[in-house]
Design an enzyme around this catalytic site. Structure first.
Site, PDB file in Angstrom:
ATOM      1  N   LYS A 207      34.127   5.478  48.693  1.00 45.14           N
ATOM      2  CA  LYS A 207      35.484   5.031  49.038  1.00 45.14           C
ATOM      3  C   LYS A 207      36.389   5.128  47.814  1.00 45.14           C
ATOM      4  O   LYS A 207      37.495   5.643  47.886  1.00 45.14           O
ATOM      5  CB  LYS A 207      35.395   3.597  49.569  1.00 45.14           C
ATOM      6  CG  LYS A 207      36.702   2.972  49.960  1.00 45.14           C
ATOM      7  CD  LYS A 207      36.444   1.599  50.573  1.00 45.14           C
ATOM      8  CE  LYS A 207      37.689   0.742  50.552  1.00 45.14           C
ATOM      9  NZ  LYS A 207      37.439  -0.604  51.079  1.00 45.14           N
ATOM     10  N   GLU A 213      27.009   5.386  39.892  1.00 53.28           N
ATOM     11  CA  GLU A 213      25.754   5.945  40.424  1.00 53.28           C
ATOM     12  C   GLU A 213      26.037   7.203  41.245  1.00 53.28           C
ATOM     13  O   GLU A 213      25.376   8.239  41.095  1.00 53.28           O
ATOM     14  CB  GLU A 213      25.055   4.929  41.337  1.00 53.28           C
ATOM     15  CG  GLU A 213      24.505   3.712  40.631  1.00 53.28           C
ATOM     16  CD  GLU A 213      25.484   2.535  40.652  1.00 53.28           C
ATOM     17  OE1 GLU A 213      26.717   2.766  40.571  1.00 53.28           O
ATOM     18  OE2 GLU A 213      25.013   1.389  40.739  1.00 53.28           O
ATOM     19  N   GLY A 268      33.459  -1.324  52.589  1.00 57.04           N
ATOM     20  CA  GLY A 268      32.317  -0.413  52.443  1.00 57.04           C
ATOM     21  C   GLY A 268      31.192  -0.736  53.420  1.00 57.04           C
ATOM     22  O   GLY A 268      30.670   0.142  54.110  1.00 57.04           O
ATOM     23  N   ARG A 269      30.822  -2.017  53.507  1.00 56.92           N
ATOM     24  CA  ARG A 269      29.673  -2.377  54.351  1.00 56.92           C
ATOM     25  C   ARG A 269      30.002  -2.330  55.836  1.00 56.92           C
ATOM     26  O   ARG A 269      29.115  -2.527  56.670  1.00 56.92           O
ATOM     27  CB  ARG A 269      29.139  -3.752  53.943  1.00 56.92           C
ATOM     28  CG  ARG A 269      30.165  -4.876  53.958  1.00 56.92           C
ATOM     29  CD  ARG A 269      29.639  -6.087  53.199  1.00 56.92           C
ATOM     30  NE  ARG A 269      30.630  -7.123  53.002  1.00 56.92           N
ATOM     31  CZ  ARG A 269      31.539  -7.142  52.026  1.00 56.92           C
ATOM     32  NH1 ARG A 269      31.605  -6.133  51.168  1.00 56.92           N
ATOM     33  NH2 ARG A 269      32.376  -8.143  51.899  1.00 56.92           N
ATOM     34  N   GLU A 354      26.497  -9.911  51.441  1.00 58.70           N
ATOM     35  CA  GLU A 354      27.660  -9.548  50.638  1.00 58.70           C
ATOM     36  C   GLU A 354      28.934 -10.141  51.256  1.00 58.70           C
ATOM     37  O   GLU A 354      29.906 -10.402  50.551  1.00 58.70           O
ATOM     38  CB  GLU A 354      27.763  -8.016  50.547  1.00 58.70           C
ATOM     39  CG  GLU A 354      28.634  -7.517  49.417  1.00 58.70           C
ATOM     40  CD  GLU A 354      28.489  -6.018  49.205  1.00 58.70           C
ATOM     41  OE1 GLU A 354      27.399  -5.566  48.821  1.00 58.70           O
ATOM     42  OE2 GLU A 354      29.463  -5.294  49.446  1.00 58.70           O
ATOM     43  N   HIS A 386       1.201  -8.520  60.021  1.00 58.59           N
ATOM     44  CA  HIS A 386       0.033  -8.404  59.138  1.00 58.59           C
ATOM     45  C   HIS A 386       0.402  -8.709  57.695  1.00 58.59           C
ATOM     46  O   HIS A 386      -0.380  -8.425  56.791  1.00 58.59           O
ATOM     47  CB  HIS A 386      -0.574  -7.006  59.269  1.00 58.59           C
ATOM     48  CG  HIS A 386      -1.053  -6.719  60.660  1.00 58.59           C
ATOM     49  ND1 HIS A 386      -2.352  -6.920  61.062  1.00 58.59           N
ATOM     50  CD2 HIS A 386      -0.378  -6.318  61.767  1.00 58.59           C
ATOM     51  CE1 HIS A 386      -2.469  -6.611  62.343  1.00 58.59           C
ATOM     52  NE2 HIS A 386      -1.274  -6.250  62.800  1.00 58.59           N
ATOM     53  N   LYS A 514      29.233  -3.720  38.343  1.00 65.46           N
ATOM     54  CA  LYS A 514      29.783  -2.435  37.913  1.00 65.46           C
ATOM     55  C   LYS A 514      30.316  -2.540  36.483  1.00 65.46           C
ATOM     56  O   LYS A 514      30.146  -1.633  35.672  1.00 65.46           O
ATOM     57  CB  LYS A 514      30.877  -1.962  38.881  1.00 65.46           C
ATOM     58  CG  LYS A 514      30.342  -1.664  40.307  1.00 65.46           C
ATOM     59  CD  LYS A 514      31.400  -1.077  41.251  1.00 65.46           C
ATOM     60  CE  LYS A 514      30.851  -0.887  42.664  1.00 65.46           C
ATOM     61  NZ  LYS A 514      31.756  -0.265  43.626  1.00 65.46           N
TER      62      LYS A 514
HETATM   63  C1  G6Q Z   1      30.512  -2.756  50.308  1.00 72.00           C
HETATM   64  C2  G6Q Z   1      30.588  -2.829  48.853  1.00 72.00           C
HETATM   65  C3  G6Q Z   1      29.721  -1.845  48.129  1.00 72.00           C
HETATM   66  C4  G6Q Z   1      30.272  -0.418  48.120  1.00 72.00           C
HETATM   67  C5  G6Q Z   1      29.516   0.385  47.079  1.00 72.00           C
HETATM   68  C6  G6Q Z   1      29.966   1.826  47.012  1.00 72.00           C
HETATM   69  O1  G6Q Z   1      31.170  -3.435  51.055  1.00 72.00           O
HETATM   70  O2  G6Q Z   1      31.885  -2.790  48.443  1.00 72.00           O
HETATM   71  O3  G6Q Z   1      28.400  -1.807  48.616  1.00 72.00           O
HETATM   72  O4  G6Q Z   1      30.154   0.166  49.378  1.00 72.00           O
HETATM   73  O5  G6Q Z   1      29.652  -0.235  45.845  1.00 72.00           O
HETATM   74  O6  G6Q Z   1      31.344   1.906  46.747  1.00 72.00           O
HETATM   75  P1  G6Q Z   1      32.116   3.264  46.886  1.00 72.00           P
HETATM   76  O7  G6Q Z   1      32.058   3.697  48.309  1.00 72.00           O
HETATM   77  O8  G6Q Z   1      33.506   2.999  46.416  1.00 72.00           O
HETATM   78  O9  G6Q Z   1      31.389   4.265  46.018  1.00 72.00           O
END
Ligand code: G6Q
Length: 549
Positions: A207, A213, A268-269, A354, A386, A514
């Site tokens: 996003k 990463e 994001g989530r 989160e 199990h 981050k």
């Molecule tokens: C989700 C968080 C987090 C995010 C990641 C990746 O709600 O904000 O999990 O999705 O940190 O972020 P980017 O999509 O910006 O790389």
């Protein structure tokens, strides 16, 4: 919703009501009320959710619904669907529901209807998806794409990865989907090892397009591609991006024609419904992706319009509040009896923890006197039986469980699915009814055990029971049903956040991670010395010295 939920009348009534329920047993609730199972089973958007195995009387449900009324859950849903700025710390609307608004009724953000943009993005996704799947979009050397590799993390990984695994029976046999999230080089290296750059398409899903990463993995993926194909022009046919940050996408070298729109009003989530779902659409086709959206939309309509006392995500959320805040139970397990939902607990862990793992309320006050989001965990059954089911049955902690299963399997091997379902149903029943000492003794005596053995073993074979669970059955795990199931959990999270008065849509704890790593990274790579505690400073010195050696 500002103010503390503990200040409401309903909360105080629930506190008093809780005291009257000491000694309540599920066995007794079922014995005394033949209509209980039917009354507390809800059928919504292809899901059959049985809430009867919960430690709640009709009065409990009435008071919990009163709590939802006092916390204006209905007003919360209206505000979300209307596009209000519910994410106040980031000044954003919360509109994952607009992404699956299949009626396309206008949704206004900042004076502008966002639905035409949503529609245009879906149309653009369809063009690329159809081209890749039909073989019209070929790689740089003219060969068709056989492998899609999503490079993203957190919300830009967990949802699409989980859905692709869940919908594998719908996948094209000629296209595989892979997900690389971890900056640990092993993740990328092992994923790429069997792949051919000439037939691989990368989707860089970020996003913000600033997540270290993902950008590190994307840079290494580009190097791998160029080493394999030897021509910088290859990037154009082998990289797509999903982001709000078009400048950064362009700077990375990805053609904006292959860049898919994201909006700041999608968290994001909550983003698998957006172009972050591109790998899903590539894997199962755009029609199936739209069926996923339709299933979620059906659940959205229910969540928004069903009366609170008949509203599945609301009732499930309220029962979660009941256990977290009145019984003081700290965790919640989700056990899919469906191997293809193996990643559902991980997706839900992020979604729930989160969103509601917060100790500052939306109004800025610190949460005091009650807990917020629980610890969410789980693994597929029967495997889980199990491993950790011992604790669920006989541990000192109580963990409410969501059991999930399809009635029919995509893989109807003789015996398998009956065994799977029998295990689920038996586990939910056993957790509820338990086994008394008299029953344990009777069993031992029937097996021919001596008096001494009976006395020694019976206490170990007692199951207290009275352990609640929800059972969610659905006919088959198809895209529509999966969409409804995921939307159910999203709304459950929203309702709980509303009750607890937290902003379920920011994530300052993730942002912190981050920032922290970048300072230490500088110190690992240079002679820079930061201000650290003695333990961290020694660990940094150790790594530097070993690497130097
Ligand atoms: C989700 C968080 C987090 C995010 C990641 C990746 O709600 O904000 O999990 O999705 O940190 O972020 P980017 O999509 O910006 O790389």
């Amino acid at each position: 919703m500002s103010t503390a939920p503990t200040d409401t009348e309903a909360w105080r009534a629930l506190d008093a009501h809780f005291e009257t329920l000491r000694g309540l047993t599920l066995r007794a609730l079922f014995r005394d009320d033949p209509g209980r199972a039917a009354r507390m089973t809800f059928e919504v958007a292809g899901l059959r959710a049985d809430l009867s195995k919960h430690l709640a009387t009709e009065e409990t449900v009435r008071l919990l619904v009163a709590l939802a009324q006092e916390r204006d859950v209905t007003g919360g849903f209206d505000a979300m669907f209307r596009g209000d700025t519910l994410n106040t710390t980031e000044g954003r609307a919360v509109l994952h529901v607009a992404l699956r608004n299949r009626a396309a009724t206008p949704v206004i953000v900042g004076g502008r209807d966002v639905m035409p943009d949503v529609g245009a993005c879906l149309a653009k996704m369809r063009r690329l998806v159809d081209a890749v799947r039909s073989g019209a979009h070929v790689g740089h050397t003219g060969r068709p794409i056989t492998d899609v590799v999503n490079l993203g993390i957190g919300g830009s990984d967990l949802g699409p990865a989980m859905v692709c695994e869940a919908l594998a029976p719908y996948a094209s046999p000629s296209l595989r989907a892979h997900f690389v999230s971890n900056v640990d080089g092993a993740h990328l290296a092992r994923t790429l090892a069997p792949l051919d750059p000439a037939t691989t398409l990368f989707v860089v899903a970020s996003k913000t397009f600033t997540t270290v990463e993902t950008l590190t993995n994307a840079a290494s993926a580009r190097r791998w591609l160029l080493e394999g194909l030897g021509d910088p022009a290859a990037v154009g046919r082998h990289f797509a991006a999903v982001s709000t940050n078009h400048d950064a996408v362009r700077a990375f070298g990805i053609d904006l024609a292959n860049c898919f729109e994201m909006w700041d009003w999608v968290g994001g989530r909550y983003s698998l419904w957006s172009a972050i779902g591109l790998p899903i659409a590539l894997y199962v086709g755009m029609d199936r992706f739209e069926e996923l959206l339709e299933g979620a939309h059906a659940m959205d309509l229910h969540a928004r319009s069903a009366p609170l006392a008949q509203n599945l995500p609301v009732l499930s959320a309220l029962l979660g509040v009941w256990y977290a805040n009145f019984f003081g139970w700290e965790s919640y397990a989700v056990i899919p009896y469906d191997q293809s939902l193996a990643r559902l607990p991980a997706w839900l862990q992020q979604g729930d923890m989160e969103s509601n793992g917060k100790r500052t309320r939306a109004d800025g006050d610190v949460v005091e006197g009650y807990s917020t989001g629980p610890i969410v965990w789980g693994e597929p059954g029967t495997n889980a039986q199990h491993s950790f089911f011992q604790l669920l049955h006989q541990g000192t902690r109580r963990v409410p469980v969501d059991f999930l299963a399809p009635v029919r399997s995509h893989h109807p091997l003789p015996d398998h699915h009956d065994q799977l379902l029998a295990n689920l149903l038996a586990q939910a029943e056993a957790l509820m009814v338990g086994k008394t000492e008299a029953e344990a003794r009777a069993e031992l005596i029937a097996s021919g055990a001596s008096e001494a053995t009976v006395a020694r073993l019976a206490p170990h074979k007692v199951f207290e029971g009275n352990r609640p669970s929800t059972t969610i059955l659905f006919d088959l795990l198809d895209p529509r049903t999966l969409g409804a199931l995921l939307a159910f959990y999203e709304h459950r999270i929203f309702v709980q956040g509303r009750i607890w008065g937290v902003n379920s849509f920011d994530q300052w704890g993730v942002e912190l991670g981050k920032q922290l790593a970048s300072a230490v990274l500088r110190e690992l790579r240079t002679e820079a010395v930061g201000a650290h505690d003695a333990s961290t400073a020694a660990a940094i010195a150790h790594v530097r010295a070993r690497r130097g050696a």
